[in-house]
Design a protein around this motif. Sequence first.
Motif, PDB file in Angstrom:
ATOM      1  N   PRO A  72      66.747 103.795  99.982  1.00  0.00           N
ATOM      2  CA  PRO A  72      66.045 104.511  98.910  1.00  0.00           C
ATOM      3  C   PRO A  72      64.779 105.237  99.364  1.00  0.00           C
ATOM      4  N   ASP A  73      64.205 104.845 100.473  1.00  0.00           N
ATOM      5  CA  ASP A  73      62.930 105.404 100.924  1.00  0.00           C
ATOM      6  C   ASP A  73      63.113 106.280 102.159  1.00  0.00           C
ATOM      7  N   TRP A  74      62.183 107.213 102.324  1.00  0.00           N
ATOM      8  CA  TRP A  74      62.035 107.921 103.581  1.00  0.00           C
ATOM      9  C   TRP A  74      61.129 107.041 104.435  1.00  0.00           C
ATOM     10  N   LEU A  75      61.617 106.633 105.596  1.00  0.00           N
ATOM     11  CA  LEU A  75      60.864 105.747 106.484  1.00  0.00           C
ATOM     12  C   LEU A  75      60.226 106.582 107.587  1.00  0.00           C
ATOM     13  N   GLN A  76      58.964 106.321 107.871  1.00  0.00           N
ATOM     14  CA  GLN A  76      58.233 107.128 108.838  1.00  0.00           C
ATOM     15  C   GLN A  76      57.730 106.300 110.011  1.00  0.00           C
ATOM     16  N   TYR A  77      57.679 106.958 111.157  1.00  0.00           N
ATOM     17  CA  TYR A  77      56.980 106.381 112.302  1.00  0.00           C
ATOM     18  C   TYR A  77      56.231 107.488 113.028  1.00  0.00           C
ATOM     19  N   ASP A  78      55.147 107.101 113.667  1.00  0.00           N
ATOM     20  CA  ASP A  78      54.361 108.019 114.487  1.00  0.00           C
ATOM     21  C   ASP A  78      54.797 107.886 115.941  1.00  0.00           C
TER      22      ASP A  78
ATOM     23  N   ASP B  16      73.959 107.504 127.207  1.00  0.00           N
ATOM     24  CA  ASP B  16      74.814 107.353 128.387  1.00  0.00           C
ATOM     25  C   ASP B  16      75.641 106.069 128.330  1.00  0.00           C
ATOM     26  N   ALA B  17      75.437 105.258 127.294  1.00  0.00           N
ATOM     27  CA  ALA B  17      76.224 104.042 127.081  1.00  0.00           C
ATOM     28  C   ALA B  17      76.095 103.661 125.607  1.00  0.00           C
ATOM     29  N   TRP B  18      77.024 102.871 125.120  1.00  0.00           N
ATOM     30  CA  TRP B  18      76.950 102.393 123.746  1.00  0.00           C
ATOM     31  C   TRP B  18      77.585 101.015 123.660  1.00  0.00           C
ATOM     32  N   LYS B  19      77.259 100.296 122.582  1.00  0.00           N
ATOM     33  CA  LYS B  19      77.852  98.988 122.341  1.00  0.00           C
ATOM     34  C   LYS B  19      77.640  98.604 120.876  1.00  0.00           C
ATOM     35  N   TRP B  20      78.376  97.586 120.448  1.00  0.00           N
ATOM     36  CA  TRP B  20      78.226  97.017 119.116  1.00  0.00           C
ATOM     37  C   TRP B  20      77.301  95.813 119.218  1.00  0.00           C
ATOM     38  N   VAL B  21      76.335  95.704 118.283  1.00  0.00           N
ATOM     39  CA  VAL B  21      75.409  94.572 118.263  1.00  0.00           C
ATOM     40  C   VAL B  21      75.289  94.046 116.837  1.00  0.00           C
ATOM     41  N   ALA B  22      74.905  92.793 116.716  1.00  0.00           N
ATOM     42  CA  ALA B  22      74.679  92.205 115.395  1.00  0.00           C
ATOM     43  C   ALA B  22      73.484  92.881 114.741  1.00  0.00           C
ATOM     44  N   LEU B  23      73.597  93.178 113.464  1.00  0.00           N
ATOM     45  CA  LEU B  23      72.515  93.851 112.751  1.00  0.00           C
ATOM     46  C   LEU B  23      71.212  93.062 112.839  1.00  0.00           C
ATOM     47  N   ALA B  24      71.287  91.750 112.740  1.00  0.00           N
ATOM     48  CA  ALA B  24      70.077  90.923 112.793  1.00  0.00           C
ATOM     49  C   ALA B  24      69.352  91.052 114.136  1.00  0.00           C
ATOM     50  N   GLU B  25      70.082  91.404 115.201  1.00  0.00           N
ATOM     51  CA  GLU B  25      69.483  91.568 116.529  1.00  0.00           C
ATOM     52  C   GLU B  25      68.905  92.963 116.758  1.00  0.00           C
ATOM     53  N   LEU B  26      69.156  93.872 115.830  1.00  0.00           N
ATOM     54  CA  LEU B  26      68.762  95.263 115.994  1.00  0.00           C
ATOM     55  C   LEU B  26      67.281  95.464 116.341  1.00  0.00           C
TER      56      LEU B  26
ATOM     57  N   LYS C 281      59.405 102.039 116.914  1.00  0.00           N
ATOM     58  CA  LYS C 281      60.480 102.113 115.918  1.00  0.00           C
ATOM     59  C   LYS C 281      60.845 100.734 115.360  1.00  0.00           C
ATOM     60  N   ARG C 282      60.263  99.687 115.895  1.00  0.00           N
ATOM     61  CA  ARG C 282      60.684  98.324 115.545  1.00  0.00           C
ATOM     62  C   ARG C 282      60.561  98.023 114.052  1.00  0.00           C
ATOM     63  N   THR C 283      59.481  98.437 113.423  1.00  0.00           N
ATOM     64  CA  THR C 283      59.304  98.154 111.991  1.00  0.00           C
ATOM     65  C   THR C 283      60.437  98.776 111.168  1.00  0.00           C
ATOM     66  N   ILE C 284      60.829  99.989 111.501  1.00  0.00           N
ATOM     67  CA  ILE C 284      61.934 100.631 110.780  1.00  0.00           C
ATOM     68  C   ILE C 284      63.225  99.847 110.997  1.00  0.00           C
ATOM     69  N   TYR C 285      63.484  99.402 112.212  1.00  0.00           N
ATOM     70  CA  TYR C 285      64.705  98.641 112.477  1.00  0.00           C
ATOM     71  C   TYR C 285      64.685  97.292 111.752  1.00  0.00           C
ATOM     72  N   GLU C 286      63.518  96.704 111.601  1.00  0.00           N
ATOM     73  CA  GLU C 286      63.401  95.469 110.815  1.00  0.00           C
ATOM     74  C   GLU C 286      63.737  95.730 109.347  1.00  0.00           C
ATOM     75  N   ILE C 287      63.248  96.826 108.807  1.00  0.00           N
ATOM     76  CA  ILE C 287      63.555  97.193 107.421  1.00  0.00           C
ATOM     77  C   ILE C 287      65.055  97.424 107.247  1.00  0.00           C
ATOM     78  N   LEU C 288      65.665  98.144 108.172  1.00  0.00           N
ATOM     79  CA  LEU C 288      67.100  98.414 108.085  1.00  0.00           C
ATOM     80  C   LEU C 288      67.919  97.135 108.184  1.00  0.00           C
ATOM     81  N   ALA C 289      67.543  96.245 109.106  1.00  0.00           N
ATOM     82  CA  ALA C 289      68.261  94.974 109.259  1.00  0.00           C
ATOM     83  C   ALA C 289      68.175  94.145 107.980  1.00  0.00           C
ATOM     84  N   ARG C 290      67.037  94.184 107.333  1.00  0.00           N
ATOM     85  CA  ARG C 290      66.862  93.436 106.081  1.00  0.00           C
ATOM     86  C   ARG C 290      67.617  94.104 104.925  1.00  0.00           C
ATOM     87  N   ASP C 291      67.421  95.395 104.762  1.00  0.00           N
ATOM     88  CA  ASP C 291      67.944  96.075 103.574  1.00  0.00           C
ATOM     89  C   ASP C 291      69.429  96.371 103.619  1.00  0.00           C
TER      90      ASP C 291
END
Length: 159
Positions: free
Chosen positions: A74-80, A124-134, A142-152
């Motif tokens: 629902p929100d626009w998430l920002q990082y500097d 140059d590489a990709w993989k599947w990871v658990a959302l909670a580990e994101l 970018k960590r705060t945004i990834y924490e929000i995404l993992a939660r929401d």
Amino acid sequence: MTDWMSLPYRMNVGAVLFGPDGRVLVGRRAGVADAAWQLPQGGIDEGEDPRTAVLRELLEEIGTADAEILAEHPDWLQYDFPRNLQRKTWQGRYRGQSQKWFALKFLGQDADVRLDAHAHPEFDAWKWVALAELPGYAVAFKRTIYEILARDFAHLAQP
């Protein structure tokens, strides 16, 4: 010299792409020393709808847009950008990014992911990871945004 705090944010979309087992796709940045893993993301073109942009970015970054949108944050998430990167990134025109994030269900097969589909690969590489580990994969700024995404988007992380 421009005051860093007065610079605009670059408009951007991001994709939390869920595979069939509920894990999410992360890619390792190409051509970056000590590259971190990140979710697919990219700029919104002039006049482009964010929903259209996220599917275009998937196609450009991982070679397929075979996905359906499950949810929109629902929100626009920002990082500097860190100050040392701000001057290098987009010629110093932006303070950071303002992002609209989407959760998507991947409809294809692993073989459909083609990092070499674009002339200048993002990853140059990709993989599947658990959302909670994101958050543990994210660079510090970018960590705060990834924490929000993992939660929401946690309710979507199931097979």
